[in-house]
Design a protein around this motif. Structure first.
Motif, mmCIF file in Angstrom:
data_model
loop_
_atom_site.group_PDB
_atom_site.id
_atom_site.type_symbol
_atom_site.label_atom_id
_atom_site.label_comp_id
_atom_site.label_asym_id
_atom_site.label_seq_id
_atom_site.Cartn_x
_atom_site.Cartn_y
_atom_site.Cartn_z
ATOM 1 N N ASP E 2 11.191 -41.980 46.328
ATOM 2 C CA ASP E 2 12.163 -42.362 45.317
ATOM 3 C C ASP E 2 13.225 -43.263 45.932
ATOM 4 O OD1 ASP E 2 11.455 -41.487 42.891
ATOM 5 O OD2 ASP E 2 13.229 -40.220 42.615
ATOM 6 N N SER E 6 14.026 -47.046 44.873
ATOM 7 C CA SER E 6 15.311 -47.504 44.332
ATOM 8 C C SER E 6 15.927 -48.544 45.253
ATOM 9 C CB SER E 6 16.250 -46.320 44.103
ATOM 10 O OG SER E 6 16.702 -45.831 45.330
ATOM 11 N N VAL E 317 30.453 -40.300 55.540
ATOM 12 C CA VAL E 317 31.579 -39.385 55.391
ATOM 13 C C VAL E 317 31.359 -38.386 54.265
ATOM 14 C CG1 VAL E 317 33.241 -41.014 56.309
ATOM 15 C CG2 VAL E 317 32.904 -40.899 53.862
ATOM 16 N N PRO E 319 28.385 -36.342 52.380
ATOM 17 C CA PRO E 319 26.965 -36.037 52.244
ATOM 18 C C PRO E 319 26.504 -35.978 50.789
ATOM 19 C CG PRO E 319 28.207 -34.088 52.838
ATOM 20 C CD PRO E 319 29.134 -35.238 52.953
ATOM 21 N N ARG E 320 27.442 -35.864 49.851
ATOM 22 C CA ARG E 320 27.027 -35.742 48.459
ATOM 23 C C ARG E 320 26.446 -37.033 47.912
ATOM 24 N NH1 ARG E 320 32.635 -33.518 46.469
ATOM 25 N NH2 ARG E 320 33.175 -35.018 48.074
ATOM 26 N N GLY E 323 22.797 -37.490 47.298
ATOM 27 C CA GLY E 323 22.183 -36.637 46.293
ATOM 28 C C GLY E 323 22.513 -37.048 44.873
ATOM 29 N N ARG E 325 24.199 -39.862 41.901
ATOM 30 C CA ARG E 325 24.165 -41.261 41.551
ATOM 31 C C ARG E 325 25.326 -42.015 42.145
ATOM 32 N NH1 ARG E 325 23.470 -44.254 35.788
ATOM 33 N NH2 ARG E 325 24.150 -46.211 36.632
#
Ligand SMILES: Nc1ncnc2c1ncn2[C@@H]1O[C@H](COP(=O)(O)OP(=O)(O)OP(=O)(O)O)[C@@H](O)[C@H]1O
Ligand SMILES: Nc1ncnc2c1ncn2[C@@H]1O[C@H](COP(=O)(O)OP(=O)(O)OP(=O)(O)O)[C@@H](O)[C@H]1O
Ligand SMILES: [Mg+2]
Ligand SMILES: [Mg+2]
Lengths: 294, 331, 329, 499, 325
Positions: E2, E6, E317, E319-320, E323, E325
């Protein structure tokens, strides 16, 4: 309960619109109030100054490069012996008008694009955000230089060029606010009450999204003034009118001779933009509900 | 009396994208083929864990999200295909009370304007009459007349919720959907609102679709209860059957998990802890949705989804392990 | 009788607000015995969290301060302790878990790191040892697969798991006291049951005293031995849980219990209206007045209540109620 | 002072040259480096006298149709190849073909190369301008073995990199926007020259920056400085010297170009009135601060052909008003008519343009300044005669045939910028210019040009204001700064640095 | 998988975006009167019509618009930005010659602004009512409100003219003898003033934002948690808070890339810095279409690369990011 002693009457809160509370908050910010006063003075000077002062800014009235204060010229004279005070006063008008008009143009474009993208999502959003990105990728000054260079340095064209390159920030902010607000329950509630999309967008969501847009627009007026100054400095300007940036640009050649001809209009821009920024900051604090709740 | 509301095979799904704007599309089936009916003047509660699809189902019934499949029959008329004037007419009959009294009121409108909005959009009454109605509603929900001119932030949470209720009542709807109307409120205020809702129900003969995750509240408010788990109704029964004889393992666990001040209840119920969290709603398990956490799950539970069937009159359940004798497998 | 582990004496906490200084906690005293579980209940804004923060020495800087009173931990006054001493105590002798598991963990560090950090800070463990210990703690709070989950970030975990991470973190140094500020309000009932179950088990294993802050009477009934009911910054009632539930001496406590539709073991067709406590909590501005602050909402109100602050009236088993009419209840 | 070898001269040019090869590119940006890289047959001293350079001697045939050049024998290109008459012939071909100044070599029919060191230029008619055209940067001798390889000489890759020149200095580095570095060519044919080891030409477009750099010693020499306030300022700086010598060849003049084909400006009287309404003294004293000399005609005042006695237009508002009334433009509400004045898109014209607007308003001519942001837009307006008036400058380039004729010849109307953009057409002028172009006798030639200058001064298709106040500024350390008529557009092989 | 998909789509989109930039500007440049032949003529002191026509024919300027556009796009698709009519050089080499100077200026200004901005922001956030905090607010407003060219001129007057600490113009003194170190030092000396000038605007933005986010972060739940763990103030502020406060600043810095290129035009003009900005200005004035387009292309590229780098930095900085958008 019947034998319970009566309580002092509860004070009924006055029905005050948020705007009144915002003004209340704004008034507490001394820097912002001072800046607002300065700004009003500048606007007044721009509107009435040239007529009151009387001297035609284009008239060569004295020997060139007469320093401020000397020979009865408050701010001195420029390279053609024109009265710098008269130039600054007329320059104020042009700079402010361009600042306001360009900010309006970009707010108009930005809000429209951002609102549609944030409200409709999906394909509309994709397309509009790609267009926004397109304009973001263009280096703003270069692009507006190209526009002005190609289509002439008239004031409307300069205004348009500045507006066209600076709306993306508004669009992003508007979209972000719309994305956030459209998920709030009062929007769903309005929908449940039968509101049309148009009403939802402009009567329900937009008023609630206005705070950051207003703050951003206030800053953009300053930005546009600076931008015009930059273009003028590069010589991309209409020589039949005076703007502060242009005074700097055309006197730059003479900085060694008479630094004041550059410093004074620079200070004028600086003070104006500073005042606008401070007012913008004040607005931000005043309109920010997070701060108001405390 | 016939059913006021009849929901048939309602499904709602959302498109979710993963991995950025250009990521693969997949679907999250928030409501999966649910059916229920609701009689005039009664209250149907929907309970279930967070994310089980309660709100989505309610929004679909009120035409506030688009249903993917199914029918929502209001007095025998399917309202899902309605558009334009007919839709507005249906909106008049179905109104909504929201969970969050803070975000459900437009901060830039005065209280009176908020309550009047449905009238403005949905009715053609003259202005004076609308104002009269608003004044009556303020009284009905226990707000003082002078508070009409205030803005939402000048109200307390409970008062705000009253405004929300007044708004929902404005068009004299038959069905009111209450999506967790008290969960954001303090317990003391909560009681005021619950009492108010019950009073209004009696007074105006309202029908409630009442959503909550608080079983105490549900027990207090509802006539029948549908338990949802991951988009499906797993059990649906009248109030007494459900609380005295819960059948689905999830319902049983849910009921046992509620802490209580009631000493006898505490002594009587054995706590059944269900381990883990609900599975990923985008890739739900193919058999029974609860099988991954069910203490008594069997092979067939993991393989085939159980249908929702009636095991006793008025008591429907979706579990392979409950037979006609209607005994909970956890019992 | 053993010495109390924590002794709070006449604590007064003042908050600076726009309207001036308000006593958000006004003359609060209580003891916490080793191994005991005490519970704070009360409406939102009555000062429960402030009490907890005061014990931790974490009152909002520049806004809140302990104005008078003492907080004695094993005889040591925390209100006068130095910042470095407080740092030693925090996370080491007193652990704390917060209401919002979603926001209370730092989103940009792995949960293993966030646990290991406490161990390194207080026990001087090496990085490796601290990490191993963190994994062990995750196991202890029943996180499946703790070895790999230790390197997960908070956003990759569910709410219940995050709250368990918080618990692991708070318990990492085997504190004497664990303060749990509404640890389950953001969670589903089934997950709440898991958390409470875990807390009970851990207490049984470690003997940690717990201060549980909640507004759920049911949870209090199931978790705590004693409870403190707070109202508008003041203690309304304190005493053994069962005794208060059965026979509350303060009208506010009564209201609190009876206005909640508790889930009942036997359901009947008949449903009574819930008891209403009319009105709303006084605003911070009105805190600290010399009268019963509940009086405006109280059906037992007399002139006395409006004139003077009620005295603490002591009953059997250490039940104390601050109400002029406590005996009459 | 005895000239001394060695040292690096740090000097400046104001813009990046397109090309370093003057055979295909004219202009002052190319001129300075170009004249150092490439040698020409002749050079001129400061009194308009030709001197030997690549040609050690030359003769013109009686009928003026053959010019024979005797080249020095030991001259080599920077790659060591000898410079031969072949290269001269080749260079003439290239220049004829590609150089913008078509009139320079227009009469040249062929170049004979009887031997390696003799070149005979054959002409179709006498061409006195040829002498100047063979000097300075105008006739650079380029190597046939490099540029004769079939590639387009205009865009030849060796025009900017690895340049193989014939002059006293060779190219070390050319960095666009930054600098050009040259160093002494040890094989240069003139014994002991050049004196300098190295020349660094920094590229600095900003005049203030150049001034500061001159003042604090970062620059040792700057040519083409024309900013009056800076000249005035720098003339007071200790250790700096200023001269306006060295610009007669290029001959830059500021003019007010007038479109004689449309509107009120068709009338000679209107044009004369404009001339009277402009106070040249103000321009010379206030704007130019005495740094420039007055120019009355299209020929640079430094040129021996200049006629200082033509009709001048002293500042006289009454006369201007009277002329305008006569021409049929009476004053109504303080206004007679509207015209636009183009602001040329180069630095330096703004003050005078703004002044003229203001000055003309005093006689009721309402001037709107129109600015074109870039050169092509302005050039388009000029070239197509779509303008009223414009202030800019024109260069003589040595002989009037090269730089003056183009402005007046009626067959050159509207042929792009700096052609006859006035739409001016006068048969007598055409005749005079044609005749003067082939007149080898200097005295007769001067007379022809005198008549020409009188006519155009009277008819004012252009109102000449002043010689552009170009100055060379150099530090005390610089010996023998370039003072010939071509200034820095000629080799500075005699310039040296003092201790 | 994926991720790869993208990324590829993103790249494809970037290419389309770049082409759109080119087509739009090509069209606009074509609409204007006159062309580069005029400028070339000007640089030659005038030229007659045959020469002009010759130049036009040479550069294909006499072709119909669509043919010119088609040829240009075709060449660009073959990684050829064409030939600068005015500078008589391949555009790519012309730009690459200037790019290092601009990158040096822009990056050093950005880094300076980021470093100083974040440090000032953090310090003032810790004492929101302290002297330093007020100073930062004032300083930031100053940087934002003063026209950048004006600041530049004032710095020049002060530091090059009055006290001659720094050179006036350009990027290096070619007469300097010595090895790499001497040259580096020389460039650094030239860099100081333009860098400070350019950094002043961004410094303003960053320090304000850093202050605001830092204040917000310091009030957040997880910072309270960190304190409750008994960590030292240093760990709380510089480990827990700072890492969180960085991402908005990085995002903003990423958005500034296009502004940076533009800002460089003015600063380079004031300091005669031999970068893309001055080249851009001159090319626009000269209507050197291929060069203008090339510069726009490169700046768009810089912006796009900048965005990608921003994304990477954000991923570091926060990590989110990966995951969601
Ligand atoms: N607009 C949306 N787009 C995508 N997914 C959504 C959307 N709205 C809801 N969902 C998802 O649908 C599922 C059901 O959500 P819903 O809000 O109906 O649950 P709920 O039972 O009301 O939960 P809660 O008790 O938390 O309110 C959840 O997994 C949610 O994440
Ligand atoms: N940072 C702050 N600044 C000003 N007032 C505050 C601040 N934090 C809390 N307060 C006020 O202090 C009072 C007590 O707050 P506290 O958080 O202790 O209440 P609580 O009992 O924990 O409530 P809840 O159940 O909502 O958590 C409240 O009125 C609150 O508004
Ligand atoms: Mg919900
Ligand atoms: Mg709290």
């Amino acid at each position: 309960m019947s034998d319970a002693p009566a309580l002092p009457e509860e004070t009924v809160e006055k029905a005050r619109p948020p705007i009144a509370e915002a003004w209340e908050m704004f008034r507490k910010n001394h820097a912002a109030v001072a800046a607002l006063i300065v700004l009003i003075l500048i606007v007044l000077a721009a509107i009435f100054g040239p007529a009151l002062y009387g001297t035609d800014p284009f008239d060569m009235v004295w020997a060139p490069f007469s320093p401020p204060g000397a020979d009865g010229f408050l701010l001195g004279t420029d390279y053609l012996g024109r009265d710098l005070t008269a130039l600054i006063l007329s320059g104020a008008r042009v700079s402010l008008v361009i600042g306001l008009a360009a900010a309006l143009v970009s707010v108009f474009i930005g809000v429209t694009v951002g609102a549609l993208a944030g409200f409709y999502r999906g394909v509309v959003e994709e397309v509009l955000m790609r267009i926004t990105e397109f304009f973001q990728v263009l280096p703003t000054l270069l692009f507006s230089m190209v526009i002005v260079a190609l289509f002439g340095a008239s004031l409307p064209m300069i205004t348009f060029a500045i507006g066209v390159v600076s709306w993306t920030a508004v669009a992003r902010i508007t979209r972000g606010e719309f994305l956030r607000i459209r998920e709030l329950e009062y929007v769903t509630a309005s929908r449940a009450s039968g509101a049309s999309n148009l009403k939802l967008m402009f009567k329900v969501i937009l008023p609630n999204a206005l705070t950051p847009i207003i703050v951003q627009s206030a800053l953009m007026v300053g930005g546009a003034i600076l931008f015009e100054a930059g273009l003028s400095f590069l010589g991309l300007t209409d020589p039949n009118v005076v703007s502060w940036g242009q005074i700097i640009g055309s006197n730059r050649t003479y900085i060694l001779e008479s630094p004041f001809t550059v410093t004074i209009p620079g200070l004028a821009i600086f003070i104006t933009v500073l005042a606008i920024s401070l007012v913008g900051d004040g607005l931000n604090d005043a309109l920010n509900p997070k701060l108001r709740l405390r | 009396m016939g059913d006021l509301l009849n929901v048939e095979n309602l499904s709602v799904r959302f498109e979710v994208k993963r991995g950025g704007a250009f990521g693969k599309k997949s679907y999250l089936q928030a409501v999966d083929d649910i059916s229920f009916a609701l009689k005039q003047g009664e209250t149907l509660a929907i309970v279930g864990e967070s994310g089980s699809g309660k709100t989505t189902a309610a929004l679909a019934v009120a035409r506030l999200v688009n249903a993917w499949r199914g029918k929502v029959m209001l007095d025998g008329q399917d309202i899902l295909p309605l558009e334009g004037a007919a839709l507005l007419k249906a909106r008049r009959r179905v109104q909504f009370i929201f969970q969050d009294p803070y975000s459900s009121l437009n901060p830039r409108q005065r209280a009176e304007a908020i309550v009047k909005e449905p009238l403005d959009s949905l009715s053609d009454k003259p202005e004076a009459e609308k104002q009269e109605i608003v004044a009556r509603l303020f009284k009905a929900v226990g707000l003082r007349p002078e508070q009409q001119r205030l803005f939402p932030h000048q109200f307390s949470g409970g008062q705000r919720q009253r405004i929300g209720i007044a708004r929902a009542l404005a068009t004299q709807p038959e069905l009111i959907i209450c999506d967790e109307p008290v969960s954001a409120l303090d317990v003391a205020v909560q009681a005021q609102i619950l009492n108010l809702l019950r009073r209004l129900q009696k007074e105006f003969g309202l029908t409630y679709l009442f959503i909550s995750h608080d079983l105490g509240v549900v027990q207090h408010m509802s006539d029948s209860i549908a338990v949802m788990y991951m988009g499906k109704i797993v059990e649906h029964a009248d109030r007494i059957s459900l609380f005295s004889n819960p059948l689905h393992p999830y319902t049983v666990a849910l009921l046992s998990a509620v802490p209580s001040v009631d000493k006898t209840r505490r002594a009587a119920t054995k706590r059944i802890l269900i381990p883990g969290d609900p599975p990923d709603p985008i890739n739900p398990p193919k058999g029974c949705r609860f099988a991954t956490r069910c203490p008594v799950a069997q092979e067939r539970c993991r393989e085939t989804p159980p249908p929702l069937r009636e095991v006793r009159p008025g008591h429907r359940i979706a579990c392979h392990l409950v037979d006609e004798s209607a005994v909970s497998p956890l019992a | 009788m053993t010495e109390p582990l924590l002794k709070v004496e006449n604590l007064r906490i003042e908050l600076k607000t726009r309207g001036g200084v308000a006593p958000v906690i006004d003359d609060l005293s209580f003891d916490l015995m080793p191994g005991e579980n005490i519970s704070f209940v009360g409406e939102s804004g009555c000062g429960k969290s402030m009490t907890a923060l005061a014990i931790m020495g974490l009152l909002p800087e520049g806004i809140g301060r302990v104005a008078s009173g003492r907080i004695l931990l094993d005889g040591e006054d925390l209100t006068t302790a130095s910042e470095s001493r407080l740092r030693d105590i925090r996370g080491n002798e007193i652990g704390m878990i917060f209401q919002e598991p979603m926001t209370s963990l730092n989103p940009v560090f792995t949960v293993g790191e966030q646990i290991a950090e406490v161990l390194r800070a207080h026990q001087g463990l090496s990085a490796k040892a601290a990490w191993d210990q963190a994994v062990a703690l995750l196991d202890a709070v029943r996180i499946p697969n703790p070895k790999s989950r230790a390197s997960a970030y908070p956003f990759q975990m569910s709410g219940g798991q995050r709250q368990r991470v918080m618990i692991a973190m708070a318990l990492a140094c085997k504190p004497k006291i664990l303060i749990a500020d509404e640890p389950t309000t953001a969670l589903d009932v089934t997950v709440q049951a898991q958390i409470f179950d875990l807390l009970r088990d851990l207490r049984a294993q470690t003997g940690t005293s717990i201060i549980l802050i909640t507004h759920d009477m049911g949870a209090v009934a199931e978790m705590a031995e004693r409870m403190i009911v707070m109202y508008a910054g003041r203690k309304a009632e304190i005493g053994p849980v069962e005794q208060i539930i059965d026979h509350a001496r303060h009208p506010y406590t009564r209201g609190l219990i009876s206005c909640v539709p508790h889930i009942l073991s036997t359901v009947t067709e008949e449903r009574h209206d819930l008891t209403e406590v009319p009105g709303i909590v006084p605003s911070l501005r009105d805190f600290g007045q010399n009268r019963c602050l509940f009086a405006s909402r109280c059906s037992h109100r007399t002139q006395e209540c409006l004139d003077q602050r009620p005295p603490a009236k002591v009953f059997a088993n250490g039940q104390i109620a601050d109400c002029w009419h406590a005996e009459a209840m | 002072d005895e000239p001394k070898r060695g040292g690096t001269l740090v000097t400046v040019i104001t813009s990046t040259p397109r090309v370093l090869n003057p055979a295909v590119q004219s202009g002052i940006a190319t001129g300075f480096p170009g004249a150092q890289l490439f040698a020409s047959p002749l050079r001129y001293d400061d009194s308009w006298t030709p001197q030997p350079y690549l040609a050690k001697s030359w003769e013109v045939s009686e009928d003026g149709l053959h010019v024979t050049l005797h080249l020095v024998e030991n001259a080599t290109f920077h790659d060591g190849h000898p410079i031969t008459s072949e290269d001269v012939a080749f260079s003439v071909d290239i220049i004829k073909e590609y150089h913008p100044f078509k009139s320079m070599f227009a009469p040249v029919t062929s170049v004979d190369t009887p031997d390696e060191h003799t070149a005979v230029i054959n002409l179709s008619k006498p061409h006195p301008a040829l002498m100047l055209a063979m000097s300075g940067q105008l006739m650079s001798i380029i190597p046939k073995h490099i540029y004769g390889d079939g590639q387009d000489p205009k865009n030849h890759p060796r025009n900017n990199v690895d340049v193989v020149g014939s002059g006293p200095f060779k190219l070390v580095e050319f960095k666009n926007g930054e600098h050009i570095i040259l160093e002494r060519y040890d094989g240069f044919f003139m014994e002991g020259r050049p004196y300098l080891d190295k020349i660094v030409m920094r590229i600095m477009p900003d005049s203030s920056a150049r001034a500061i750099a001159l003042e604090n010693g970062e620059l040792m020499l700057a040519a083409f400085e024309a900013e009056p306030t800076l000249i005035q300022r720098l003339s007071k700086v200790k250790g700096l010297n200023i001269t306006n010598k060295g610009y007669g060849g290029i001959g830059p003049i500021d003019w007010l170009a007038i479109n004689t084909t449309r509107g009120p400006l068709k009338e000679v009287k209107v044009r004369q009135a404009i001339a009277y309404a402009i106070d040249k003294d103000f321009i010379l004293k206030a704007i130019l601060r005495g740094t420039a000399t007055e120019a009355k005609t299209g020929i640079h005042p430094d040129s021996p052909l200049y006629d200082a006695d033509v009709n001048n237009y002293p500042f006289d508002l009454d006369k201007a008003n009277a002329l305008l009334d006569e021409a049929g433009f009476p004053m109504k509400d303080g206004k007679r008519f509207d015209i636009t004045l183009e602001l040329a898109p180069f630095p330096g014209y703004k003050p005078a343009t703004e002044y003229i607007k203001q000055a003309l308003s005093k006689v009721g001519i309402n001037v709107t300044i129109h600015s074109s942001a870039d050169f092509p837009s302005w050039a388009k307006l000029m070239g197509t005669l779509d303008y009223d008036m414009s202030l800019d400058s024109v260069y003589n380039w040595g002989d009037p045939v090269i730089g003056v004729n183009r402005t007046y010849m009626s067959d050159n109307i509207g042929k792009g910028v700096w052609s006859n953009t006035q739409g001016y057409s006068n048969a007598r002028v055409d005749e005079l210019l044609a005749e003067a172009g082939t007149e080898n006798d200097p005295e007769k030639r001067k007379a022809l040009y005198k008549e020409f200058q009188e006519i155009v001064a009277e008819e004012v298709p252009i109102y000449f204001l002043n010689a552009v106040p170009m100055h060379t500024i150099y530090s005390d350390k610089v010996g023998n700064p370039p003072m010939g008529i071509w200034g820095t557009s000629s080799p500075i092989d005699m310039t040296y640095l003092k201790d | 998988m994926d991720q790869l998909r993208s990324t590829l789509i993103r790249l494809a989109y970037a290419v389309i975006l770049l082409l759109a930039v080119l087509v739009l500007n090509f069209t606009m440049l074509h609409l204007a009167p006159g062309d580069v032949a005029d400028t070339i003529a000007q640089s030659m002191g005038g030229a007659d019509e045959t020469i002009l026509n010759r130049i036009r024919a040479d550069y294909g300027l006499d072709q119909p618009f669509l043919v010119q556009l088609g040829r240009y796009i075709f060449r660009v698709l073959h990684f050829d930005l064409g030939y600068s009519f005015f500078y008589n050089q391949p555009v790519t080499s012309l730009i690459l010659e200037r790019l290092p100077a601009t990158l040096l200026l822009v990056l050093s200004a950005q880094i300076l602004a980021l470093l100083v901005g974040v440090v000032l922001g953090v310090f003032s956030a810790r004492r929101p009512n302290g002297i330093l905090s007020h100073f930062v607010t004032f300083f930031a407003l100053f940087g934002y409100s003063a026209p950048v060219f004006w600041t530049g001129i004032l710095l020049l007057i002060a530091f090059s003219l009055k006290i001659q600490w720094f050179p006036v113009a350009g990027m290096q003194d070619v007469t300097i003898e010595g090895g790499f170190f001497a040259h580096a030092l020389d460039i650094a000396r030239h860099l100081v003033l333009p860098m400070i000038t350019l950094a002043s605007i961004f410094l303003a933005l960053y320090s304000r934002l850093a202050r605001a986010t830092m204040m917000e972060v310091l009030g957040s739940d997880y910072v309270r948690t960190a304190k409750a763990k008994g960590l030292t103030m240093r760990d709380v502020v510089y480990k827990h808070a700072l890492k969180n406060a960085l991402s908005p600043v990085i995002t903003l810095a990423g958005l500034q890339f296009s502004a940076v290129v533009s800002g460089a035009v003015l600063v380079e003009t004031v300091f005669s810095w031999p970068g893309l900005g001055t080249l851009a200005f001159q090319s626009i004035i000269a209507r050197d279409t291929p060069t203008i387009l090339g510069i726009l292309f490169f700046s768009a590229l810089v912006v796009i690369v900048g965005n990608i780098l921003t994304d990477l930095a954000l991923r570091l900085v926060d990590p989110r990011i990966g995951g969601r958008r």
